[in-house]
Design a protein around this motif. Structure first.
Motif, PDB file in Angstrom:
ATOM      1  N   TYR A 275       2.170   1.828  -3.436  1.00  0.00           N
ATOM      2  CA  TYR A 275       1.092   2.275  -4.329  1.00  0.00           C
ATOM      3  C   TYR A 275       0.821   3.765  -4.165  1.00  0.00           C
ATOM      4  CZ  TYR A 275      -3.536   2.530  -6.526  1.00  0.00           C
ATOM      5  OH  TYR A 275      -4.601   2.870  -7.316  1.00  0.00           O
TER       6      TYR A 275
ATOM      7  N   VAL B  81       0.846  -1.202   0.000  1.00  0.00           N
ATOM      8  CA  VAL B  81       0.000   0.000   0.000  1.00  0.00           C
ATOM      9  C   VAL B  81       0.878   1.247   0.000  1.00  0.00           C
ATOM     10  CG1 VAL B  81      -1.723   1.302   1.309  1.00  0.00           C
ATOM     11  CG2 VAL B  81      -1.917  -1.192   1.125  1.00  0.00           C
TER      12      VAL B  81
ATOM     13  N   ARG C 264      -9.679  -1.848  -0.088  1.00  0.00           N
ATOM     14  CA  ARG C 264      -9.960  -1.539  -1.499  1.00  0.00           C
ATOM     15  C   ARG C 264      -8.774  -1.886  -2.380  1.00  0.00           C
ATOM     16  NH1 ARG C 264      -8.664   1.827  -5.128  1.00  0.00           N
ATOM     17  NH2 ARG C 264      -7.305   2.987  -3.729  1.00  0.00           N
ATOM     18  N   TYR C 265      -7.564  -1.488  -1.942  1.00  0.00           N
ATOM     19  CA  TYR C 265      -6.365  -1.741  -2.744  1.00  0.00           C
ATOM     20  C   TYR C 265      -6.157  -3.240  -2.971  1.00  0.00           C
ATOM     21  CZ  TYR C 265      -1.490  -2.450  -3.963  1.00  0.00           C
ATOM     22  OH  TYR C 265      -0.356  -2.884  -4.586  1.00  0.00           O
ATOM     23  N   HIS C 266      -6.236  -4.007  -1.894  1.00  0.00           N
ATOM     24  CA  HIS C 266      -5.924  -5.428  -2.023  1.00  0.00           C
ATOM     25  C   HIS C 266      -7.051  -6.221  -2.709  1.00  0.00           C
ATOM     26  CE1 HIS C 266      -2.027  -5.409  -0.262  1.00  0.00           C
ATOM     27  NE2 HIS C 266      -2.447  -4.814   0.835  1.00  0.00           N
TER      28      HIS C 266
ATOM     29  N   VAL D 288      -6.516  -4.259  -6.648  1.00  0.00           N
ATOM     30  CA  VAL D 288      -5.194  -4.306  -7.269  1.00  0.00           C
ATOM     31  C   VAL D 288      -4.509  -5.651  -7.025  1.00  0.00           C
ATOM     32  CG1 VAL D 288      -2.924  -3.197  -7.434  1.00  0.00           C
ATOM     33  CG2 VAL D 288      -4.969  -1.800  -7.051  1.00  0.00           C
ATOM     34  N   SER D 289      -4.416  -6.048  -5.762  1.00  0.00           N
ATOM     35  CA  SER D 289      -3.726  -7.300  -5.433  1.00  0.00           C
ATOM     36  C   SER D 289      -4.569  -8.529  -5.752  1.00  0.00           C
ATOM     37  CB  SER D 289      -3.338  -7.319  -3.955  1.00  0.00           C
ATOM     38  OG  SER D 289      -2.528  -6.213  -3.619  1.00  0.00           O
TER      39      SER D 289
ATOM     40  N   GLU E 236      -9.054   1.907   2.692  1.00  0.00           N
ATOM     41  CA  GLU E 236      -8.145   2.007   1.544  1.00  0.00           C
ATOM     42  C   GLU E 236      -7.327   0.727   1.401  1.00  0.00           C
ATOM     43  OE1 GLU E 236      -7.698   4.215  -0.883  1.00  0.00           O
ATOM     44  OE2 GLU E 236      -9.456   5.290  -0.145  1.00  0.00           O
TER      45      GLU E 236
END
Length: 219
Positions: free
Chosen positions: A172, A169, A192-194, A197-198, A189
């Motif tokens: 990113y 994170v 949401r990212y993982h 994106v991940s 956040e």
């Protein structure tokens, strides 16, 4: 004598000017804290700024590097300088008897602590990853209160995974995450990212969130 260890917070000779909306200029002075005891005579800028009306000069004993000090006369500024003076005093009476070097660097560290300013990005008092490193190191020496055995290796490994997820994170967003940043918004956040994106599973993400809350109970 202990009571004579400290010079009061003094005003430095360097004066700066700054503009307010480009119309009015105020004359401010940077405060300097001076510490002397026997052969110790050190000083450092405090990053506490005062107006000319906030203090008055007075002479101090001969033989010191500083020829004069300043009495702070404004209550709000005085409260801040007295708080810093107390912190320096407490650190001194703790460190000096132990033989620690009382140097300008020592004094700067105290001032940084006072302003909650980190000593670089590896300071575990302010940044998440160094704190995780510290937490993991401590976990390796802990005993499971139920089994009486050291914590399972997979538990330690799971914390390492969570740390890696936080670092992803950071990369990113292009910044080091501070402890003060870890709140509900950060967790959202992180999730949401993982997810996006991940492409991690909900199980993996939830395990990391659970450990983040374990390290940061107030989240």
């Amino acid at each position: 004598m202990i009571s004579n260890i400290f010079n009061v917070i003094g005003a430095s000779k360097k004066t700066v000017y700054y503009g307010i909306h480009g119309l009015i200029k105020y004359k401010t002075t940077s405060c300097t804290v001076v510490l002397y005891h026997n052969k110790i005579d050190i000083n450092a800028k405090t990053n506490i700024f005062v107006f000319d009306t906030d203090f008055k000069y007075k002479k101090i004993a001969k033989g010191k590097k500083s020829s004069r000090s300043a009495d702070i006369t404004t209550d709000s500024v005085k409260a801040k300088t007295e708080k810093l003076k107390k912190l320096v005093y407490e650190k001194f009476i703790e460190d000096f008897p132990k033989g620690h070097d009382i140097t300008p660097i020592w004094l700067h560290k105290i001032i940084n602590e006072f302003h909650e300013r980190p000593d670089g990005e590896n300071d575990p008092k302010f940044f998440v990853i160094p704190l995780f490193d510290q937490y993991i190191a401590d976990a390796k020496t802990k005993i499971n209160t139920v089994t009486g055995e050291p914590l399972a290796e997979k538990t330690i490994t799971r914390f390492e995974y969570t740390k890696k997820h936080i670092q992803q994170v950071e990369e990113y967003f292009g910044k080091k995450i501070r402890i003060s940043d870890v709140d509900l918004d950060f967790c959202n956040e992180f999730i949401r990212y993982h997810k996006e994106v991940s492409k991690y599973s909900n199980t993996t993400i939830n395990k990391s969130i659970k450990q983040i809350k374990q390290v940061f109970p107030l989240v």
